[in-house]
Motif scaffolding. Sequence first.
Motif, short mmCIF file in Angstrom:
data_model
loop_
_atom_site.label_atom_id
_atom_site.label_comp_id
_atom_site.label_asym_id
_atom_site.label_seq_id
_atom_site.Cartn_x
_atom_site.Cartn_y
_atom_site.Cartn_z
N LEU A 80 0.85 -1.20 0.00
CA LEU A 80 0.00 0.00 0.00
C LEU A 80 0.88 1.25 0.00
O LEU A 80 1.92 1.27 0.65
CB LEU A 80 -0.91 0.02 1.24
CG LEU A 80 -1.89 -1.14 1.38
CD1 LEU A 80 -2.65 -1.03 2.68
CD2 LEU A 80 -2.83 -1.21 0.20
N ASN A 81 0.44 2.26 -0.71
CA ASN A 81 1.17 3.52 -0.73
C ASN A 81 0.99 4.22 0.61
O ASN A 81 -0.13 4.59 0.98
CB ASN A 81 0.64 4.39 -1.88
CG ASN A 81 1.40 5.69 -2.01
OD1 ASN A 81 2.09 6.11 -1.07
ND2 ASN A 81 1.28 6.32 -3.15
N GLU A 83 -17.77 -3.81 2.82
CA GLU A 83 -17.87 -5.19 2.35
C GLU A 83 -16.71 -6.05 2.85
O GLU A 83 -16.88 -7.23 3.11
CB GLU A 83 -17.92 -5.20 0.81
CG GLU A 83 -18.24 -6.58 0.24
CD GLU A 83 -18.40 -6.57 -1.28
OE1 GLU A 83 -18.27 -5.49 -1.89
OE2 GLU A 83 -18.64 -7.66 -1.83
N VAL A 84 -15.52 -5.46 2.99
CA VAL A 84 -14.37 -6.24 3.46
C VAL A 84 -14.19 -6.13 4.98
O VAL A 84 -13.17 -6.56 5.52
CB VAL A 84 -13.06 -5.85 2.76
CG1 VAL A 84 -13.17 -6.08 1.26
CG2 VAL A 84 -12.69 -4.40 3.06
N GLN A 133 -4.50 -5.98 4.80
CA GLN A 133 -4.79 -6.98 3.79
C GLN A 133 -6.23 -6.79 3.29
O GLN A 133 -6.51 -6.97 2.10
CB GLN A 133 -4.58 -8.38 4.38
CG GLN A 133 -4.35 -9.47 3.37
CD GLN A 133 -3.25 -9.16 2.37
OE1 GLN A 133 -3.41 -8.31 1.48
NE2 GLN A 133 -2.12 -9.81 2.51
N ARG A 134 -7.13 -6.38 4.18
CA ARG A 134 -8.50 -6.10 3.74
C ARG A 134 -8.54 -4.91 2.78
O ARG A 134 -9.32 -4.90 1.83
CB ARG A 134 -9.39 -5.81 4.95
CG ARG A 134 -9.67 -7.03 5.81
CD ARG A 134 -10.36 -6.61 7.12
NE ARG A 134 -10.38 -7.69 8.08
CZ ARG A 134 -11.39 -8.57 8.19
NH1 ARG A 134 -12.45 -8.45 7.41
NH2 ARG A 134 -11.35 -9.53 9.07
N VAL A 135 -7.69 -3.91 3.04
CA VAL A 135 -7.63 -2.77 2.12
C VAL A 135 -7.18 -3.26 0.74
O VAL A 135 -7.77 -2.88 -0.29
CB VAL A 135 -6.65 -1.69 2.64
CG1 VAL A 135 -6.50 -0.57 1.61
CG2 VAL A 135 -7.12 -1.12 3.98
N ILE A 166 -6.44 5.17 2.86
CA ILE A 166 -6.93 3.88 2.35
C ILE A 166 -8.13 4.10 1.44
O ILE A 166 -8.34 3.36 0.49
CB ILE A 166 -7.25 2.89 3.49
CG1 ILE A 166 -8.37 3.40 4.38
CG2 ILE A 166 -6.01 2.61 4.32
CD1 ILE A 166 -9.05 2.27 5.15
N GLY A 167 -8.90 5.16 1.70
CA GLY A 167 -10.03 5.47 0.81
C GLY A 167 -9.54 5.79 -0.60
O GLY A 167 -10.07 5.27 -1.58
N ASP A 168 -8.50 6.63 -0.71
CA ASP A 168 -7.98 6.98 -2.03
C ASP A 168 -7.39 5.76 -2.73
O ASP A 168 -7.48 5.61 -3.94
CB ASP A 168 -6.92 8.09 -1.91
CG ASP A 168 -7.57 9.44 -1.64
OD1 ASP A 168 -8.79 9.56 -1.88
OD2 ASP A 168 -6.87 10.37 -1.19
N THR A 169 -6.75 4.89 -1.93
CA THR A 169 -6.18 3.67 -2.51
C THR A 169 -7.28 2.82 -3.15
O THR A 169 -7.13 2.31 -4.26
CB THR A 169 -5.46 2.86 -1.41
OG1 THR A 169 -4.31 3.59 -1.00
CG2 THR A 169 -5.03 1.50 -1.91
#
Lengths: 359, 339
Positions: A109-110, A144-145, A165-167, A115-118
């Motif tokens: 992940l960046n 959902e995740v 990992q969910r992200v 995490i929303g933008d990802t």
Amino acid sequence: MSDASTALVRARDLTRHFAVGGGLFRKPSNPIRAVDGVSLDIARGETLALVGESGSGKTTTGRMLLHLERPTSGTVTFDGTDLASLDAKSMRALRRRMQLVFQDPFGSLNPRMTIGDTVKEGLLIHHLAEGAAADARTRALLDEVGLRPEWADRYPHEFSGGQRQRVGIARALSVGPDFIVLDEPVSALDVSVQAQVINLLMELQRQRSLTYLFIAHDLSVVEHMADRVAVMYLGRIVELATRDAIFAEPLHPYTQALRSAVPVADPNVRARRIVLAGEPPSPANPPSGCPFHPRCHHPAKDESCARLVPPLEEKAPGRLVACFKQPPSSVSWEAQQAAGGTRAPTLHLPVLATDARPA
Amino acid sequence: MTDTTALLEVRDLAVYFRGAAGVARAVDGVSFFVDKGETVALVGESGSGKSVTALSLLRLIDPPGRIEPGSVIRFEGTDLLALDEERMRQLRGRRIAMVFQEPMTALNPVFTVGDQVAEVARIHEGASRADAWKRAVQMLARTGIADAERRARDYPHQLSGGMRQRVLLAMALLLSPALVIADEPTTALDDTIQAQILDLLRTLQQETGSAVLLITHDFGVVAEMAQRVLVMYGGQVVEAAPVRTLFAAPAHPYTAGLLRAMPRIGSRRTRLDAIPGTVPPATAWPSGCRFRDRCAHEWEKCASEAPVPIEVAPGHVARCHLVSDPARRAAANLAGAPT
Ligand SMILES: Nc1ncnc2c1ncn2[C@@H]1O[C@H](COP(=O)(O)OP(=O)(O)OP(=O)(O)O)[C@@H](O)[C@H]1O
Ligand SMILES: Nc1ncnc2c1ncn2[C@@H]1O[C@H](COP(=O)(O)OP(=O)(O)OP(=O)(O)O)[C@@H](O)[C@H]1O
Ligand code: SF4
Ligand code: SF4
Ligand SMILES: [Mg+2]
Ligand SMILES: [Mg+2]
């Protein structure tokens, strides 16, 4: 084995070589044959597990199926389309249908993106939603995740391994894929969290009719998740069969050893191990003939194993095995003898048993 | 329980890290013992304090970490926390040896592996260069490295991960230490190699009579190797029991949860029984019972009062209020691993 009409992903004779330069203490050597003639079909809605030791070519195979890595030779067909035939624009359109989830929830992940933008990035790139609609989709995906939608503004470092990992899973789902390569998605997670993510992946598969290539080390996780299992050794598939066949009666000597090496979580028993001789060879310098021969425990192993390459062939309906000492084989006993063979093929099925553990 | 004959006795061990995020109570009130020659497994999730416990036994905690006053570590009758650094150095490697998860970082990349094994004999026993080399090669051969004489001249990067772990075992067991601390020695290895290394550890242990404190998060490894098990959560040992008791009749909801969460061959379930939530950071353990935000059986007492270790049966201890509340305990119906 899935037939042509149902296979979503189909690989034929995939090969990937990597050139290696001279290291500090070494001379320049042969190219690494990371993947060496892999063919497989993945049916719609199924989970095909890809297992094998470190360096056997699992990740490289997965990346080639997604066209993230160009094959040195061979073809990948996705839903009937040969990926090599696509121009960049068509490939981009197809990319939406195939996604990747990585092993490392920390590195993938960046750190500078929320995490929303990802999760939203894929929606925007593929013009699936914009503005408020994209934000709403993102929140729904997080939900959902199993992540709280209001966490969309937070950064990866604020989350645990399982949450990251969910992200990664939400990011993959955002574009509505049919096929996901899961590259060791739970290997870095603790048992309690690993169970959460496995449950999530299986639920998503049911709800969204997803097709998975599940790359894994841990055979007990594979038994839980997979419909069929492909076992790789030094860049090749050495056995491919249904989960039940692989676990009840593995036929390739390497699969047998791998199966017997799984530690048994029961203190009252001790597994009867097939102990492999020697160390895993390097893919830069693979053994001649059968790549497994220096470590093989098959009682009929002989000179011919060092000379002939065993083809991956059907031993029973739907059971592919690359060992000509396990009958039946298209490599006849005469051909083996001509290659120096001295021990006739004979079916070897070591009993995968456990003994009572001494007190 | 303390045992006057125990090889290692740890009491009320606390290790805190003071930083910007507050005080991380990484290890907080850990008590256990290891007897001569036995194998004790230390299990728990990431961040539960296993490695910090192991490092503190060798007094290898660096600032901002500190072993808190009141902690007791007694080894072969000696109070380790009272030793001067020189005596502690003599003890490390000779009487207590450590094997790490990632052999590449534990080995020095610019010396041959033979030199590194030989160095152990030279430092601790004053062996001559030639003698030390001979012993190193012998020891490498004992760990199953083929052609040890030649391999001893290799540098760490020229060996496979499994071979490097053999080298570390050779270094650790060369002087037949009374205690070997192995911190996830096989976690980075493939299953077939893990099986070889665990086998080797067992064999060497029989030859040297060493006790082993084996850190792992794999219950398969626990079941295969250990006589007793310590389960850590939130910087504390929440359950300690003989291995068969722990698997058959866990007394702590966390242990029971871990055993049920694990997928295992031959017992396919449609859903795994996951433990909800995640381990909180060491700076923010919940009040009362540290497991209570993830526990299905918590009640008011769990928030207001921190449970202390209570004996469930001789040799079996759990840190949970259920142990002293038979009615609730029966209702909780903690089960071991599903079969
Ligand atoms: N970009 C690259 N350049 C050179 N060699 C590579 C490259 N990518 C992979 N390899 C080599 O190809 C072989 C197969 O690697 P791959 O990552 O596919 O294995 P894997 O089965 O996924 O292993 P692991 O279980 O460790 O993830 C290895 O020997 C690896 O070192
Ligand atoms: N140098 C340090 N500074 C601050 N906190 C630390 C330091 N070292 C460890 N900790 C904290 O101590 C806690 C326990 O860490 P420890 O490494 O013992 O866990 P572990 O049980 O070995 O986990 P793992 O299974 O991941 O190895 C963690 O929360 C960690 O963040
Ligand atoms: S072909 Fe020979 S070496 Fe290869 S797996 Fe079969 S018996 Fe073993
Ligand atoms: S003390 Fe309470 S919250 Fe803690 S483990 Fe026992 S029942 Fe659960
Ligand atoms: Mg990989
Ligand atoms: Mg650790």
